[in-house]
Design an enzyme around this catalytic site. Structure first.
Site, PDB file in Angstrom:
ATOM      1  N   CYS A  79       0.839  -1.206   0.000  1.00  0.00           N
ATOM      2  CA  CYS A  79       0.000   0.000   0.000  1.00  0.00           C
ATOM      3  C   CYS A  79       0.877   1.260   0.000  1.00  0.00           C
ATOM      4  O   CYS A  79       1.510   1.567  -0.999  1.00  0.00           O
ATOM      5  CB  CYS A  79      -0.966  -0.037   1.181  1.00  0.00           C
ATOM      6  SG  CYS A  79      -2.354   1.124   1.011  1.00  0.00           S
ATOM      7  N   HIS A 167      -3.731  -5.309   0.502  1.00  0.00           N
ATOM      8  CA  HIS A 167      -3.179  -5.741   1.785  1.00  0.00           C
ATOM      9  C   HIS A 167      -3.200  -7.270   1.884  1.00  0.00           C
ATOM     10  O   HIS A 167      -4.209  -7.852   2.294  1.00  0.00           O
ATOM     11  CB  HIS A 167      -3.976  -5.129   2.940  1.00  0.00           C
ATOM     12  CG  HIS A 167      -3.716  -3.675   3.141  1.00  0.00           C
ATOM     13  ND1 HIS A 167      -2.721  -3.196   3.966  1.00  0.00           N
ATOM     14  CD2 HIS A 167      -4.311  -2.584   2.590  1.00  0.00           C
ATOM     15  CE1 HIS A 167      -2.716  -1.874   3.938  1.00  0.00           C
ATOM     16  NE2 HIS A 167      -3.665  -1.476   3.109  1.00  0.00           N
ATOM     17  N   GLU A 169      -1.884  -9.059   4.067  1.00  0.00           N
ATOM     18  CA  GLU A 169      -1.903  -9.500   5.470  1.00  0.00           C
ATOM     19  C   GLU A 169      -3.311  -9.613   6.029  1.00  0.00           C
ATOM     20  O   GLU A 169      -3.524 -10.273   7.058  1.00  0.00           O
ATOM     21  CB  GLU A 169      -1.077  -8.542   6.343  1.00  0.00           C
ATOM     22  CG  GLU A 169      -1.705  -7.176   6.600  1.00  0.00           C
ATOM     23  CD  GLU A 169      -1.445  -6.154   5.504  1.00  0.00           C
ATOM     24  OE1 GLU A 169      -1.606  -4.953   5.763  1.00  0.00           O
ATOM     25  OE2 GLU A 169      -1.077  -6.564   4.383  1.00  0.00           O
TER      26      GLU A 169
END
Length: 506
Positions: A79, A167, A169
């Protein structure tokens, strides 16, 4: 030398999630503030740049010169990290027409790319950004895009440098963990960091560091200090003396139960009743940070006193874990709240600290404990703060208030076990509020305290959701507390998540 990956934190709320995903892939990693990259990168195999709440154009944005990192180690920008790579190389990052937030589908432009190995075109990814990359610099090439974000993932030719605007994660990114695993493979990570390997390395390190020195360990009865005790005992045996302090702010009956548990573990434990000392020091104090520091100082003073009764004690063991370390200092240097195991220590402490778990998350501590063969009831206990009920009694702490809260909390925990809810919850407890309200008992008007109930689910204490406990259960707890605990006439339930709230009220 332990190989590791470094995550540079630019202030994202999900930085710790990146670390969790990497650890889940049996790889050791550490989080550093964006401007605190270690000078010695021995053993470092790669670097991840986190997201950020800022735009690359903000005057307050966190910046480092990325050209100094590119080409030296494999690099992955996520990001804001990806946008920074583009911006600093002369590409264009511009505000989105509307903030891109939520699920979208990723189309692979170069599925053979090492970062995308094994991913399916059309896989769901999670976006959360207000800016987007509109033009890539020379030498950058697109490897994946979405309907609204054509430059969703890129690489730099001739370098092991990648960037993604989504993202990986976040759980909603279906194959995010696979992408992170691909990056670890690019870094040449062995993925052999396990509870067993941690125990072996830590025991060896403790033996080398401590030698024949003697250690006293602060026991709280919780999983963190329990695991530290067993680790230290495995490393140095009878050179470990455990100190368990009753500061008057433990759960009801905790002091006796803990001493019995540790006797079964074969540990050398000294129990110290220091209630009067702590209540006297806390008298008249209402500020949460001051209460934490007073309790922290009190613990160290008691340990110093006990150490002087023993011979040649040089070290103080503590159950500090990674969230304690991270939350004690934010990226901007502003204290969020000091942790008992990190802050509150007197400047001239007479003992050196040894904290074997300071780089582990809570779930990792539990896995290490199970690997050590510890009793499940010790390992699966709810987390309990070092300052105990001292940070669950809002306002001034008195012995009377402590007794009220101990009784209310005991009812809550007992009913949780009775209803089969205890093991479904990460952490629960009662909080005594500095609020009195009018009530009616029998024919008499009452004006008594309010108790708040808290129950959350979490993986690592970095984020937490409140638990939707059954109404019948909450009604039962409320009735039991109000009818059996003198001084309480109202019970409420906390439905706040972390963030923006914290798990503990103080």
């Amino acid at each position: 030398m332990l190989e590791k990956l470094i995550i540079l934190d630019f202030g994202s709320q999900t930085t710790q999630l990146i670390a969790r995903r990497i650890r889940e892939l049996n790889t050791y990693c550490e989080v550093y503030p964006y401007n605190k990259l270690p000078e010695d990168l021995s053993g470092v195999r790669g670097i991840i740049l986190s997201g950020s709440p800022y735009s690359v154009y903000d005057s307050k944005a966190f910046r480092i010169e990325l050209s100094e990192l590119r080409g030296k180690l494999p690099l992955l920008g996520i990001c804001y990290g990806a946008q920074s790579l583009v911006h600093q190389a002369g590409g264009k990052v511009e505000p989105c027409d509307s903030r891109e937030y939520g699920r979208t589908h990723l189309t692979l432009r170069q599925p053979e790319d090492a970062l995308l190995t094994g991913l399916q075109s059309g896989t769901t990814v999670w976006m959360s950004h207000g800016d987007t990359i509109t033009s890539l610099p020379e030498g950058f090439e697109v490897i994946a895009g979405t309907e609204d974000v054509p430059n969703a993932a890129f690489r730099i030719r001739g370098e092991k440098t990648w960037g993604v605007q989504f993202h990986p994660e976040i759980y909603h990114s279906e194959e995010g963990t696979k992408l992170l695993g691909n990056f670890l493979d690019i870094c040449g990570m062995k993925r052999d960091w396990t509870p067993a390997s941690f125990i072996e390395a830590t025991v060896q390190e403790l033996r080398e560091r401590l030698g024949d020195d003697k250690v006293i360990l602060a026991l709280s009865g919780g999983v963190d200090s329990s695991v530290v005790a067993v680790l230290l005992n495995k490393a140095i045996g009878r050179n470990l003396t455990c100190i368990f302090v009753d500061h008057g702010l433990l759960r009801k009956g905790e002091f006796e139960r803990v001493l019995q548990d540790y006797e079964h573990l074969g540990l050398n434990v000294i129990g110290v009743n220091a209630k009067e000392k702590f209540f006297a020091a806390l008298s008249g104090v209402t500020d949460p940070e001051q209460k934490r520091k007073i309790i922290g100082r009190g613990f160290i003073e008691v340990f110093d006193e006990e150490a002087r009764k023993l011979k040649d004690i040089k070290w103080l063991g503590q159950g500090t874990i990674y969230p304690d370390v991270i939350e004690s200092l934010s990226i901007t240097g502003m204290v969020i709240k000091s942790h008992h195991n990190v802050g509150g220590l007197p400047e001239r402490m007479n003992l050196r600290l040894v904290e074997p778990l300071r780089m582990l998350f809570k779930d990792e501590v539990r896995r290490v404990g199970l690997e050590l063969g510890m009793m499940p009831h010790l390992i699966h206990r709810h987390p309990f703060p070092g300052p105990g009920l001292g940070i669950r009694i809002l306002g001034e702490i008195t012995e009377e208030k402590a007794t009220i809260l101990q009784n209310a909390d005991d009812i809550y925990m007992s009913l949780m076990r009775e209803w089969g809810l205890y093991d479904q919850v990460w952490q629960a407890g009662a909080i005594l509020l500095p609020v009195r309200s009018v009530g009616v008992m029998g024919d008499e008007r009452t004006y008594e305290y309010t108790v708040a109930l808290r129950a959350v689910t979490s993986m690592d204490a970095m984020s937490a959701d409140w638990v939707h406990l059954p109404y019948d259960f909450l009604a039962k707890v409320s009735n039991e507390i109000i009818n059996k605990v003198r001084g309480v006439n109202r019970v409420v339930y906390d439905i706040s998540s972390k963030p923006p709230s914290t798990i503990e009220w103080e």
